[in-house]
Design a protein around this motif. Structure first.
Motif, PDB file in Angstrom:
ATOM      1  N   ALA A   1      61.328  -1.590 -35.860  1.00 19.37           N
ATOM      2  CA  ALA A   1      60.104  -1.832 -36.619  1.00 19.37           C
ATOM      3  C   ALA A   1      58.973  -1.072 -35.914  1.00 19.37           C
ATOM      4  O   ALA A   1      58.681  -1.352 -34.748  1.00 19.37           O
ATOM      5  CB  ALA A   1      59.791  -3.309 -36.712  1.00 19.37           C
TER       6      ALA A   1
ATOM      7  N   TRP B   1      51.074  -7.407 -39.624  1.00 18.83           N
ATOM      8  CA  TRP B   1      51.795  -6.162 -39.355  1.00 18.83           C
ATOM      9  C   TRP B   1      51.326  -5.126 -40.357  1.00 18.83           C
ATOM     10  O   TRP B   1      51.483  -5.305 -41.554  1.00 18.83           O
ATOM     11  CB  TRP B   1      53.297  -6.417 -39.468  1.00 18.83           C
TER      12      TRP B   1
ATOM     13  N   GLU C   1      55.101   0.233 -35.189  1.00 17.30           N
ATOM     14  CA  GLU C   1      53.702  -0.189 -35.316  1.00 17.30           C
ATOM     15  C   GLU C   1      52.848   0.769 -34.528  1.00 17.30           C
ATOM     16  O   GLU C   1      53.231   1.201 -33.426  1.00 17.30           O
ATOM     17  CB  GLU C   1      53.498  -1.619 -34.825  1.00 17.30           C
TER      18      GLU C   1
ATOM     19  N   LEU D   1      60.247  -7.398 -35.373  1.00 13.47           N
ATOM     20  CA  LEU D   1      58.838  -7.420 -34.994  1.00 13.47           C
ATOM     21  C   LEU D   1      58.623  -7.962 -33.582  1.00 13.47           C
ATOM     22  O   LEU D   1      57.611  -7.672 -32.948  1.00 13.47           O
ATOM     23  CB  LEU D   1      58.034  -8.251 -35.998  1.00 13.47           C
TER      24      LEU D   1
ATOM     25  N   LYS E   1      58.850  -4.622 -31.455  1.00 14.16           N
ATOM     26  CA  LYS E   1      58.221  -3.494 -32.142  1.00 14.16           C
ATOM     27  C   LYS E   1      58.255  -2.222 -31.297  1.00 14.16           C
ATOM     28  O   LYS E   1      58.059  -2.253 -30.084  1.00 14.16           O
ATOM     29  CB  LYS E   1      56.774  -3.841 -32.497  1.00 14.16           C
ATOM     30  N   ASN E   2      58.533  -1.096 -31.994  1.00 12.39           N
ATOM     31  CA  ASN E   2      58.607   0.236 -31.371  1.00 12.39           C
ATOM     32  C   ASN E   2      59.770   0.372 -30.394  1.00 12.39           C
ATOM     33  O   ASN E   2      59.802   1.307 -29.592  1.00 12.39           O
ATOM     34  CB  ASN E   2      57.290   0.592 -30.668  1.00 12.39           C
TER      35      ASN E   2
END
Length: 228
Positions: free
Chosen positions: A223, A132, A225, A165, A168-169
């Motif tokens: 989280a 990550w 990314e 995670l 993510k986003n």
């Protein structure tokens, strides 16, 4: 990666369930011809089957009976009907669990994971390494390391990071995080969640990663990314 066969004729619901399950690293297959479910079952060789009761051609009870003639694979029924006899019938035919529509998606995931644990000694923490933003995350050792150094997280901090995670986003609500922690037998209150997330972010700041955990006021946490 476990393979799931989703026998659902509602195309929009099928797509939604498949997309959500794929976020949990499951490989999800559907049915094109509802008169050839057993042929599709033999082709896919799933580790778990999810069946709607109301289907074209033959209902889910028929296909559960047919699958049980071939396999002991775990089976979960989905149903929008609220007849108690549906649940009784599904269990008598050899299904392992029953989920009433509409359902909270986390409930479905928890039931899938529970059945996989019993059938295949599977754990949701089977993935041990992840990267990550260039950092290596070791879920077994509870460490996160990059060019700035290495930190060791508590079990709760690592569990929260892993949940974030896996989405993510996307914003993961506080309720979803608390439920995931409770499902994993990590009993945590709303106030304790705040403390754990703040502590996680401070630890990540030590190696320049804290800025990638965002708080969405009134919603939850995300989280981030980069998407290339």
């Amino acid at each position: 990666m476990f393979t799931l066969l989703l026998i659902e004729d509602d195309e929009s619901l099928y797509r939604e369930i498949r997309e959500r399950l794929e976020q949990w690293s499951f490989s999800v297959h559907g049915i094109d011809d509802f008169s050839k479910v057993i042929e599709r079952f033999s082709e896919v060789k799933p580790d778990l089957v999810i069946i709607d009761i109301q289907l074209p051609k033959y209902d889910g009870f028929h296909w559960c009976r047919m699958i049980r003639n071939h396999s002991t694979v775990p089976i979960i029924f989905l149903s929008s009907r609220d007849h108690p006899t549906d649940m009784v019938m599904s269990m008598q035919l050899g299904a392992d669990d029953f989920v009433q529509k509409p359902f909270h998606f986390d409930v479905l995931v928890a039931k899938i994971q529970a059945l996989l644990r019993r059938a295949y000694n599977y754990t949701a923490d089977s993935q041990t390494l992840q990267t990550w933003y260039g950092a290596k995350i070791d879920y077994e050792k509870y460490t996160v390391s990059n060019e700035h150094g290495e930190i060791t997280l508590t079990k709760n901090e690592m569990f929260i990071l892993k949940q974030l995670l896996q989405h993510k986003n996307k914003t993961l609500s506080r309720d979803e995080l608390i439920k995931a922690l409770w499902d994993d037998e990590r009993f945590i209150s709303d106030n304790t969640l705040t403390v754990n997330v703040n502590r996680l972010r401070k630890r990540l700041e030590e190696i320049d990663l804290g800025k990638h955990i965002h708080t969405k006021v009134g919603q939850g946490y995300m989280a981030m990314e980069e998407v290339y």
